[in-house]
Each structure stands twice: as structure tokens, then as C-alpha cells.
Design a protein around this motif. Structure first.
Motif: not given
Ligand SMILES: [Zn+2]
Length: 656
Positions: A317-329, A391-397
Motif C-alpha cells: 500500500r505505502f511503497s506504491a506511493k514512494a518516490k524511490e523503489k523500496k525493498t521489502m524487509l 533511505d537513511l534507515e535502510q542504509a544503516k541496515l
């Protein structure tokens, strides 16, 4: 809420950053203000550079530091004038912001400055304190939260709507602060996020924080929304196998093993049995930054597949609205609320589960207090998603690197207080496992003070004590993946004709029967281990090569060896592998008193010194050597091996 300021304590913090360090720690000490790296503080100082020129420097909390334990090195100096100017830009992307902050640090090697740095820079005051106080969240997440906040504080605080931390929030605050602030302004409330206080010195800023948060607490008390616990309607009913099965399902869903922590104290159990649990628990966290550790909502009950579907829907639902492509955790829950178990935290490490538990401890307070004010409502899930997939959180991971070999796994070590058992505890902790140490010596309970170790005083010849120990182990870590059967006794040397029945019997009871009891009790748990169960038996060189005068010991260890071999036959189908190591001449253990050593040397017509290095490699075998092999036998090197017997003895002619 009381000020913890103490003049004598404050005097111990010297230097220009001393007062900043001290009051930051005071904030960190109170869990209802900040939790686990949450909150941040800063101070603006005027300093001379190498040319004697004066510069304005902002010292702000660096990422990776906790307020409770922060040191001067935890504050990152940045060029105040430059960073303050950034707030006036029309826009700044996250990577640009990180770049600007990192290139305007004034000390090489300092930690990255907080994502709230620009906001700290844009506030005019020398000292700035920021927390995520429970009481303020309880009020701002109730109906008419903003109105209530304004009612409590009047013109003493500037009120800012929820905006995700980072540049947009800083830029908004910079504009809004000068518009709203007046002569009486001493703080700023960020709705559904937290509160700031400020002042010309550390003490003033800190005590204003205490005063402002106390006002929210008093408001809640006045509205009868302060003491809000719900008593459980039914007692908890934890069964070890249920918890281990839940752990297996969660780990399978995550794709890696996870540790669980069960909390069935009245507060958690009562909440898990709340009649409106669905509405209260599924909206979202108390403040969005919890989501990194807790996921957006807990699982209700134990349907892990159902939870994963719900999480996937949320992501889509929410990744569809995001500007960049998100990778699901991964879609595995980090929290469960179950009417029988109470609250269950899940994490990659025992430390993670303790953090999740503490976050939810405060979340329950916030939810129930808001509820008492007329109805808890979490922030819109879109905001939670934005933080979780920032992005900043995904970078930390991504930076976290690969976890240690036994991350998320649990080992039980018997005889853990000394010798080989103690060395095993260390070998497994080093490899990232959570360790349960059993020993009849009570010292085991306090030997390692860390969240990934649980020491239990336990007499292994007592079946009830074993059950109690396993209950405690499963409650704390969720199951058992590996078992090191190490506890044993070495009766004093006697010729066969002299062996007393008691001595024979106690060798058989401790060295054989106690291990049978532990294996029986652990079997259902080992069967549910996400990566398959593993058992390591600490045998003895005396199994392949018995010595004169040690009939009781040799016979009992040989019986244990046979038990292990049969277990390999019976339990292979359950994915459990069992291997034995045969140490010899390990002298740094409790078994080897000077007396035993002397008598064994005599039995071989040797001096103690000769006896110690009596092996083909002429080497000493230490507890640590045995423990390292025990740990490796549970690891991937031995993944295809069961029923092996491996000597760890420096080479023995009689075994060869
Ligand atoms: Zn914050």
C-alpha cells in the motif's frame, strides 16, 4: 517527574562540554523520557581555531550514542553558521543533508551528527534538549491532542505538527519558531514525536524539560489518565513447546533464527487480554521511530502467516506511493500479544528483544493513557512507513554487515560455572549465541552479566529442577537449538575391588542419568530449532582408552557415549545431530584437583609434569581448546556429521 540534578555530581563533569554531558545523562537515566538511543541534546560554543580566530561550533549528539552513557566524544562538532544556513534552503534531499553535515564536522573521526542537527542549529538558545517523553505523547495522541497541548502550555511552547525528522522538519521549525515564539517561550512540542526545551545553561534547559514534562503528567493525573494498568482476566499459561513452535514459525518467516522473550507480568498479560486489543494495538507505535525495532504493529495471537500477509499489504500500500523503489524487509513480527503467553518480543539478539520489550512497556502506558483521555489514536501509518523505509534507515541496515554464526540461536551448557563448561559459555557468546548456563554452583547466576546470558542454579539429578530451568530458559530466549552436555564428576581413584556402591552410583547418576534427563527434556525443543538441533557430548579419552583405577568414571562415560550413539540413530529423523568429543589431560578444570592429578600420575608411573604433556604432540590441552571444538561441532563445518567421536587430546598412542 523530579529533577535529578545534583551539585556534587555535576561538579565532576569539567571542561566546556562537562555540563552538556552531565544533563544529557540525567535525561538518559529516565526511561519515560528517552529510550535506547532516542532523544538528542546540543550546546553552542564559541571556540578559537588554530589561527586564533573565533568560531561558533554546535556540539550535537552523534549517532550511535545513548544519552544515558554519552561521553564528550559522543558530541559531534559542526560549523554552526553553515549548518544554520542550510535550514533556509528551499529543499535538501536526505543524501545531500548527510553529505553537508558530514563535510562540516570539525573533528575527523567524530560520529555522524544526529538527523536533527539542523533543527538544533536553527534554535537560537545555547543549550537545547530533546526527548520523546511518554506523557507528552500520551496527550498529543489523544483526541484534540494539539488543543490539549496548547491548553497545558499556553504560550510557553511552540507547537509543530508531525513532520518526519530531517530537513523538512528543521526547515519548518526554523520558520515556525520565529513566527510563534515570544518572550515566554521555553520549549517546543512536536506533535506525536516529542518535546524540546532550551536555556542559556545546561541546568536551566534540563530543569525546564522536567518542568514541561511534569505539566503533561499533572494534566494526565487530573484527567484520571495517569494510573491506567489493566489487570489480567486470566492467568498466563506458557508451555515450552508452544513458545518454541512460535519461535520456529517466526524464524522461518524471517529467514533466519530469532530469539524470543516472553513477558507475562500482570501489566503485559493484562494488556494482551484487553477486550479492545485489536483497536488499541494495531494502529501503530507510540512514536514513529520505534518502528525500526518493533515493526508497525504487533501480531495478535500466533498466526505468523496471517501477520506476514498483513505486513505485505502494508508494504504494498505505502511503497506504491514512494518516490524511490523500496525493498521489502522480512515480514516476521517483532512483537506478539497473546492471551496465554502475554507479550512476546522477537529479535536477532537477546539485546534486541530486551529493547523491544522496553519500548512496548512504555507504549502500553502511552496507549492506555491516551485511551483514558478519550481514545488512543496513532499517527497515520504512512508516517510510520516513511520512517521504516527511510533511505537513511535502510542504509544503516545495509551497513550492519553479516551477523555472527550463531546469531539468533540458543545454547544450553551444563556445568557452566567452571572449566570446560565456562569456556564453552565464552566460545558460544563470542559466536553470537544466547547462552543458558546450568550449574549446581550458584555462582553461575552472576558469572556473566549481559542480556544474552542466563545462569540458573540447577541440580541435574533432579528432574523437576531441570524442568524449572528449561521453563526459565524458554521464557527468556524462546527455545533451545544447541545442547552441550558437559557436567560430570570424577570420583576419586579406586581399584575395582574397593569401589563403594555410593561412589559407583553417583558416577552413573551424574555422568549418565542426568544427561539422559536433560536430553529427554530438551528433545521437543531441539526438534523445533530453526536450523536443526545439535548436541555435543563432552566424553573422555577414557572411553576409547580407559585407565586403571577409574572404573566408575570410565564406565559411566562409556555408557554416556553409547547413549549419544543411540540418540544419533533415533533423533536423526528429527534433524538433530549429536557428536562427542573426547578430551584428555585438560588440567584447568575443577575435576583436576592437585590430589586427583597426583594420583592419576602415580597410576601411570609418571611425575605430574610428565603426565600433563603425555601426548603425541607434547602439547597442553586447555579448556578453551575443548570449548572451541564444541562450538565448531554445532556450526556449519559439522553440518553433515552426526555420531562422530573426535579426540581433543594432543594425540594419544592408545587411542591411535
Ligand atoms: Zn526526536
Amino acid at each position: 517527574m523530579k529533577s535529578l540534578w545534583n551539585d556534587a555530581e555535576a561538579a565532576q563533569f569539567s571542561g566546556p562540554l562537562g555540563p552538556r554531558v552531565y544533563t544529557s545523562r540525567l535525561l538518559g537515566r529516565d526511561r519515560s523520557l528517552v529510550l535506547h538511543g532516542g532523544g538528542n541534546t546540543s550546546v553552542k560554543l564559541r571556540e578559537k581555531n588554530l589561527f586564533g580566530e573565533e568560531e561558533d561550533v554546535l556540539y550535537v549528539k552523534g549517532s550511535g550514542w545513548d544519552l544515558e552513557t554519552i561521553e564528550p566524544a559522543g558530541f559531534t562538532p559542526v560549523a554552526l553558521g553553515y549548518v544554520r544556513k542550510l535550514a533556509g534552503l528551499p529543499s535538501l534531499s536526505d543524501p545531500q543533508m548527510v553529505n553537508e553535515l558530514n563535510t562540516h564536522m570539525l573533528r575527523a573521526g567524530a560520529p555522524s551528527p544526529s538527523v536533527e542537527t539542523i533543527l538544533h542549529a536553527s534554535l537560537p538558545h545555547k543549550y537545547v534538549d530533546h526527548t520523546h517523553a511518554d506523557a507528552v505523547l500520551s496527550v498529543s495522541n489523544a483526541p484534540d491532542g494539539e488543543k490539549r497541548i496548547r491548553e497545558i502550555y499556553g504560550d510557553r511552547v511552540v507547537v509543530i505538527p508531525y513532520i518526519m525528522a530531517g530537513f523538512d522538519l528543521a526547515a519548518y521549525c526554523a520558520r515556525e519558531f520565529s513566527r510563534q515564539a515570544g518572550g515566554k517561550t521555553v520549549g517546543m512540542v512536536l506533535l506525536s514525536h516529542g518535546i524540546f526545551s532550551f536555556g542559556p545553561d545546561a541546568r536551566t534547559s534540563y530543569e525546564l524539560m522536567i518542568e514541561l514534562v511534569s505539566m503533561a503528567e499533572d494534566y494526565l493525573a487530573k484527567k484520571k489518565a495517569w494510573s491506567v494498568g489493566v489487570a489480567p482476566r486470566a492467568p498466563g499459561a506458557m508451555k515450552r513447546e508452544d513458545v518454541a513452535a512460535l519461535r520456529r514459525a517466526i524464524s522461518d518467516q524471517a529467514g533466519f533464527p530469532m530469539v524470543l522473550k516472553v513477558n507475562d507480568t500482570p501489566k503485559f498479560l493484562g494488556f494482551a487480554q484487553h477486550p479492545e486489543l485489536e483497536r488499541l494495538s494495531q494502529q501503530g507505535p507510540a512514536t514513529p521511530d520505534h518502528v525500526i525495532r518493533t515493526k508497525p504493529f504487533p501480531m495478535i495471537g500466533r498466526d505468523v502467516g496471517g501477520y506476514a500477509r498483513r505486513y505485505r499489504e502494508y508494504f504494498e500500500r505505502f511503497s506504491a506511493k514512494a518516490k524511490e523503489k523500496k525493498t521489502m524487509l522480512d515480514a516476521a513480527p517483532r512483537m506478539a500479544l497473546d492471551p496465554q503467553l502475554g507479550f512476546v518480543a522477537a529479535g536477532r539478539t537477546a539485546k534486541d528483544t530486551a529493547i523491544v520489550e522496553e519500548l512496548y512497556d512504555h507504549t502500553i502506558d502511552v496507549i492506555l493513557r491516551s485511551e483514558a483521555l478519550g481514545g488512543w489514536r496513532a499517527l497515520d501509518q504512512q508516517h510510520t512507513f516513511d520512517i521504516e523505509y527511510w533511505d537513511l534507515e535502510q542504509a544503516k541496515l545495509r551497513k550492519a554487515g553479516s551477523p555472527p554464526v550463531f546469531a539468533g540461536e540458543v545454547v544450553l551448557v551444563t556445568g557452566a560455572a567452571s572449566g570446560i563448561g565456562k569456556a564453552c559459555v565464552e566460545a558460544f557468546l563470542k559466536r553470537g549465541a544466547a547462552v543458558v548456563g546450568l550449574d549446581r554452583n550458584a555462582a553461575v547466576t552472576s558469572q556473566w552479566k549481559r542480556p544474552d546470558f542466563l545462569g540458573i542454579e540447577c541440580d541435574l539429578t533432579d528432574a523437576r529442577a531441570i524442568q524449572g530451568g528449561l521453563d526459565a530458559a524458554v521464557k527468556r530466549f524462546g527455545g533451545i537449538d544447541m545442547l552441550v552436555l558437559n557436567a560430570g564428576i570424577f570420583p576419586s581413584s579406586q581399584a575395582i575391588q574397593d569401589i563403594a556402591a555410593d561412589s559407583w552410583r553417583s558416577a552413573m547418576t551424574v555422568n549418565v542419568e542426568a544427561n539422559l534427563l536433560v536430553m529427554q527434556a530438551c528433545h521437543p525443543l531441539l526438534k523445533l530449532a530453526p536450523r536443526g538441533g545439535r548436541i555435543v557430548v563432552v566424553g573422555s579419552k577414557d572411553v576409547p582408552a580407559p585407565g586403571p583405577g577409574a572404573a566408575a568414571y570410565s564406565a559411566s562415560k562409556a555408557a554416556l557415549n553409547q547413549l549419544a550413539r543411540v540418540a544419533a540413530l533415533e533423533w536423526g529423523k528429527d534433524g538433530i545431530r549429536i557428536n562427542t568429543l573426547h578430551p584428555n589431560a585438560v588440567y584447568d578444570t575443577a575435576l583436576w584437583t592437585d590430589e586427583v592429578l597426583a594420583s592419576r600420575a602415580k597410576a601411570y608411573n609418571q611425575t605430574v609434569e610428565q603426565y600433563k604433556k603425555n601426548n603425541l604432540l607434547r602439547t597442553e590441552v586447555a579448556s578453551k581448546d575443548v570449548a572451541e571444538l564444541a562450538a565448531e561441532m554445532c556450526g556449519p563445518l559439522f553440518a553433515k556429521t552426526t555420531a562422530a567421536q573426535v579426540p581433543v587430546d594432543g594425540g594419544n598412542e592408545r587411542v591411535v
